[in-house]
Design a protein around this motif. Structure first.
Motif, short mmCIF file in Angstrom:
data_model
loop_
_atom_site.label_atom_id
_atom_site.label_comp_id
_atom_site.label_asym_id
_atom_site.label_seq_id
_atom_site.Cartn_x
_atom_site.Cartn_y
_atom_site.Cartn_z
N ASP A 678 0.86 -1.17 0.00
CA ASP A 678 0.00 0.00 0.00
C ASP A 678 0.90 1.22 0.00
OD1 ASP A 678 -1.61 2.26 1.36
OD2 ASP A 678 -3.15 0.78 0.90
N VAL A 679 0.68 2.14 -0.96
CA VAL A 679 1.51 3.34 -1.08
C VAL A 679 1.30 4.22 0.15
CG1 VAL A 679 2.08 5.32 -2.51
CG2 VAL A 679 1.33 3.19 -3.57
N ASP A 680 2.39 4.65 0.75
CA ASP A 680 2.33 5.50 1.95
C ASP A 680 1.95 6.93 1.56
OD1 ASP A 680 3.12 3.33 3.45
OD2 ASP A 680 5.26 3.83 3.28
N HIS A 681 0.99 7.50 2.34
CA HIS A 681 0.59 8.92 2.21
C HIS A 681 0.18 9.25 0.78
CE1 HIS A 681 2.08 9.47 6.26
NE2 HIS A 681 3.30 9.09 5.91
N PHE A 682 -0.52 8.35 0.11
CA PHE A 682 -0.92 8.61 -1.27
C PHE A 682 -1.94 9.76 -1.36
CE2 PHE A 682 -3.38 7.69 -5.18
CZ PHE A 682 -2.33 7.80 -6.07
N LYS A 683 -2.80 9.89 -0.36
CA LYS A 683 -3.77 11.00 -0.35
C LYS A 683 -3.05 12.33 -0.29
CE LYS A 683 -7.93 12.61 2.04
NZ LYS A 683 -7.47 14.00 2.13
N THR A 758 7.36 5.71 -1.06
CA THR A 758 7.52 4.50 -0.26
C THR A 758 6.19 3.77 -0.17
OG1 THR A 758 7.06 5.63 1.81
CG2 THR A 758 9.36 5.56 1.08
N ALA A 759 6.26 2.54 0.31
CA ALA A 759 5.07 1.71 0.48
C ALA A 759 5.28 0.77 1.65
CB ALA A 759 4.77 0.92 -0.79
N ALA A 785 0.05 -3.76 9.99
CA ALA A 785 1.09 -3.75 11.03
C ALA A 785 2.28 -2.91 10.59
CB ALA A 785 1.54 -5.17 11.33
N ALA A 786 2.64 -2.96 9.27
CA ALA A 786 3.75 -2.15 8.78
C ALA A 786 3.43 -0.67 8.88
CB ALA A 786 4.06 -2.52 7.33
N LYS A 787 2.20 -0.30 8.59
CA LYS A 787 1.82 1.11 8.70
C LYS A 787 1.80 1.55 10.16
CE LYS A 787 -0.70 1.69 4.40
NZ LYS A 787 0.18 2.81 3.96
N GLN A 788 1.34 0.67 11.04
CA GLN A 788 1.33 1.01 12.46
C GLN A 788 2.75 1.17 12.99
OE1 GLN A 788 -1.33 1.72 14.52
NE2 GLN A 788 -2.53 1.71 12.61
N ALA A 789 3.68 0.44 12.41
CA ALA A 789 5.08 0.51 12.88
C ALA A 789 5.83 1.69 12.26
CB ALA A 789 5.79 -0.78 12.54
N GLY A 790 5.18 2.52 11.51
CA GLY A 790 5.84 3.71 10.99
C GLY A 790 5.89 3.80 9.48
N ARG A 791 5.26 2.85 8.74
CA ARG A 791 5.27 2.83 7.26
C ARG A 791 6.67 2.61 6.70
NH1 ARG A 791 1.24 6.62 8.51
NH2 ARG A 791 -0.78 6.18 7.53
#
Length: 799
Positions: A678-683, A758-759, A785-791
């Motif tokens: 999932d792309v980080d901060h895509f919005k 990043t993703a 879990a990856a997003k919760q850990a900081g992306r």
């Protein structure tokens, strides 16, 4: 007929009066001389070819052995660099690196250098790492392992990867045996590869137990690089020359060469390291060359084997025997021919007298022949003299033309019975063809080729009442006993009814051809005989465009059509024809054809069968080109499974592939994993740069990830900024490694104008009995879990 006084000579210079035995002896002598010259030339050529073939085979065998020596050195040096460039090499790392190197090598091992003071701690450390009972051991006089004695240094085998069924000799001290100690010492001094003298290899199958040990020192980056410095340890390759050299060679019985390898490093003692199972034969052919492995020289001796001589045997004996037989047969043949000719000439005189006596008998049969001619009432037989005046007019001619024999014989000519305009036109045509004038009276008698046999031709005759009659007339000259031309003979058959039938059939064919020419595709009749022979009894001109084959070719054999059908479809088409023939059911098929000019095309055929009285089947059918329809179907299919923005597969395609793969695993077992990202901060990208840039980022991400995937991986867009990778034949650990590569590749390749994108990655592997929803839920949980850990990270598979 009198015999010629001057007779031709035998072979151009031998009189016929010479004895046949003398001719046979002369021919036999000449044949023997020619056979001897040919045998001598063949022997010299065979010896030269034999040397060239042996040198070619020997050079190839030298190159193969030298290449394998160099390959062993390169593989061991690669294993050494693996240790040098790694901070810490575990047993798992060693086995993973060394296992692919085992081709033609009995084993690879690593032996650290352990001092007397470090021995106890070293053994305890290895036992804690999962090797219970590990100890530094040595071989005793009985060949059994026992604890190593007290000495300053040890080089125990710590890691080993072997293909021997006897296992690995872990803990075996290489310094406890003099030859191995000397080899390691040479490797340390040379600071490179060193090979041992021939020795008995430990824990190796007895068939390959005699070989050498290739060793190289391992020095870490921080160690003293001087040769006198103590290395960290040694990497070793256990090599059996029987395995190294013989692998991939032909079987002993069919190997053309016998190879022997001698160790030359020990002065005065040249031990045989390897010798082929097939023994060399006594021959002047042989080759020898020095090859080097690490710091030792080996002499490779190659001799021809029995298989080589058998495969290259000389045909000299056969040539001599064949030449002698041919000479003998030719002399015998000439003897027979000459003697038979002399007897034949004597018989000619006797038969000439007999023929003259029978001439009188033939004259008596003349009246009988006339009776036979008059009995042929359905055929007109007309004979003329050289002037063309009719001399014979049988009953069939009377009935066909309306004239009585008395009216025709001596009064009419054959020309007067023909239509004048037709004769004039034919005479004019013949005059232009042969460049000389042809008389009208002779036109009907001139052969089209002016030589050779006679052929029947259609003519129009004029009956007594003035009506016309179509006939097929064969006109031939009549010769006397001396071959002189004395008249002509014409045989006529009424073809009026036959021409009417032919004209009706031709009109039907023209109508059918016009109708079929305006129908797209091809109309045909396909016949399958009881013996399996197939042909097209009828094929319209449309078949030429369908198969790019002339319809006339298919009337004899339909094999050309099946050669055009795509190899993957031809068996299915043949099977459907067989079923239709057995059940007399309608035949319908769609299949591909490979055409020389238009390439791959799709065809649709339909036909209705009927049974024939002889046991065969006849189909009446129609075939059309549906390539455009198939192309539209494929385009619609591609659009339905492709994401329009990124060009990769969409969620629908991913779900289809996932279901297919899970069904395959449930049937036959195996491994599979998925990677979700999932792309980080895509919005934030869409809000800051706009949706156009956001779409550009998604396409750039797909391009970068797609370059790093395998051909078997399925890359799909689930929706928005979520993507999924389906990895076939992949476990959780391998999928994690791939995800980390994708993550590193994405974050290290900026996407203009945003920069680094990043993703967050999640990994899940399939578990037996688990459904698709459960597998995707675990992958989605990993992404969460990856997003919760900081992306910007990869989350390993969750329990």
């Amino acid at each position: 007929m009198p015999l010629h006084v001057v007779r031709p000579k035998i072979l151009g210079f031998i009189s016929e009066d010479v004895s046949a035995w003398l001719v046979a002896v002369l021919v036999l002598l000449a044949g023997s001389i020619l056979t001897g010259l040919l045998a001598w030339s063949t022997y010299n050529l065979n010896q030269q070819q034999l040397r060239q073939r042996f040198q070619l085979l020997a050079s190839e065998r030298y190159s193969r052995i030298e290449e394998r020596f160099q390959d062993q050195e390169q593989r061991l040096d690669g294993l050494r660099r693996f240790f040098v460039n790694s901070d810490h090499v575990t047993r798992y790392d060693f086995e993973g690196y060394a296992k692919p190197l085992l081709r033609r090598t009995q084993a690879y091992a690593f032996a650290p250098l352990v001092s007397r003071a470090q021995r106890a701690d070293f053994e305890q450390a290895v036992r804690r790492e999962g090797q219970p009972g590990f100890a530094i051991v040595q071989l005793n006089a009985a060949g059994q392992m026992e604890p190593a004695g007290d000495q300053d240094d040890y080089a125990p085998v710590l890691y080993s990867q072997t293909q021997s069924p006897l296992g690995s000799p872990l803990g075996y001290d290489l310094l406890a045996q003099p030859l191995r100690r000397a080899t390691l010492e040479r490797a340390r001094v040379l600071n490179g590869l060193a090979v041992s003298p021939p020795m008995h290899l430990v824990a190796v199958d007895p068939a390959y137990a005699r070989g050498v040990l290739l060793a190289a020192p391992v020095r870490r980056a921080q160690d003293d690089p001087s040769p006198q410095a103590r290395p960290y340890g040694f990497v070793l390759a256990v090599i059996s020359l029987r395995q190294l050299v013989a692998d991939g060679l032909p079987a002993s019985a069919s190997d053309n060469l016998s190879v022997r390898i001698l160790d030359l490093s020990t002065e005065g003692q040249h031990e045989v390291l390897y010798e082929s199972n097939n023994l060399p034969v006594t021959s002047h052919l042989g080759a020898s060359r020095l090859l080097r492995l690490a710091d030792r020289d080996y002499q490779v001796e190659i001799r021809p084997s029995a298989a080589f001589l058998h495969a290259n045997h000389s045909s000299l004996t056969s040539l001599v025997i064949l030449g002698s037989l041919l000479s003998l047969l030719l002399s015998a043949l000439l003897y027979v021919l000459v003697s038979q000719r002399q007897r034949a000439l004597a018989l000619v005189e006797q038969r000439t007298r007999e023929l003259r006596s029978r001439e009188q008998e033939l004259r008596g049969t003349h009246s009988q022949l006339r009776s036979v001619l008059n009995a042929a009432t359905q055929v007109a037989i007309i004979a003329t003299d050289l002037r063309g005046v009719i001399s014979t007019f049988n009953a069939g001619a009377e009935q066909m033309l309306g004239y009585r024999s008395s009216e025709a014989v001596g009064h009419l000519t054959l020309e007067s019975l023909h239509l004048p305009q037709e004769l004039e036109a034919w005479a004019h045509s013949l005059s232009q063809r042969y460049g000389k004038p042809i008389e009208v009276s002779r036109a009907m008698l001139v052969e089209e080729g002016m030589a050779g046999g006679h052929e029947a031709r259609e003519w129009t005759l004029v009956r007594r009442d003035g009506s016309h009659l179509q006939v097929n007339m064969l006109a031939t000259p009549v010769l006397d006993d001396q071959g002189l031309w004395i008249g002509h003979l014409a045989i006529c058959i009424d073809i009026t009814e036959r021409k009417r039938v032919h004209e009706a059939l031709a009109a039907r064919d023209r109508l059918l051809k016009k109708l079929s020419a305006h129908v797209p595709g091809g109309i045909y009749q396909f016949k399958l005989d009881a013996d399996g022979h197939a042909s097209f009894t009828y094929a319209s001109d449309g078949i030429r465009e369908i198969y790019e084959i002339e319809p006339q070719v298919l009337q004899e054999n339909a094999a050309a059509v099946f050669e055009r059908i795509h190899p993957e479809d031809v068996q299915r088409v043949r099977e459907s024809i067989r079923i239709s023939a057995q059940q007399l059911s309608p035949w319908r098929e769609e299949y591909r054809v490979c055409l020389p000019q238009r390439g791959l095309r799709w065809m649709r055929g339909a036909a209705t069968p009927e049974s024939l009285s002889g046991g065969g089947v006849l189909w009446h059918g129609y075939i059309s080109d549906i390539s455009d329809l198939k192309r539209v179907e494929e385009e619609l299919r591609a659009l339905s499974v492709t994401d329009s923005l990124t060009g990769i597969h969409n969620r629908r395609y991913f779900q289809e592939q996932l279901q297919n793969e899970m069904q395959r695993l449930e049937r036959g077992g195996g491994e599979m994993a998925v990677i979700m990202l999932d792309v980080d901060h895509f919005k934030r990208i869409n809000d800051q740069y706009g949706h156009g840039v956001g779409d550009q980022v998604l396409r750039g991400l797909c391009e970068r990830i797609g370059r790093r995937l395998r051909r078997t991986d399925v890359f799909c867009r689930l929706g928005g900024e979520e993507f999924m990778v389906l990895c076939r034949d992949t476990n959780a650990r391998q999928a994690l490694v791939l995800a980390e590569e994708l993550w590193q590749g994405l974050r290290s390749s900026p996407i203009a104008p945003v920069g680094r994108v990043t993703a967050s990655f999640g990994v899940a592997s399939w578990r037996e009995g688990e459904g698709a929803d459960g597998l995707l839920l675990r992958a989605d949980s990993g992404v969460y879990a990856a997003k919760q850990a900081g992306r910007d990270r990869v989350q390993a598979e969750l329990p």
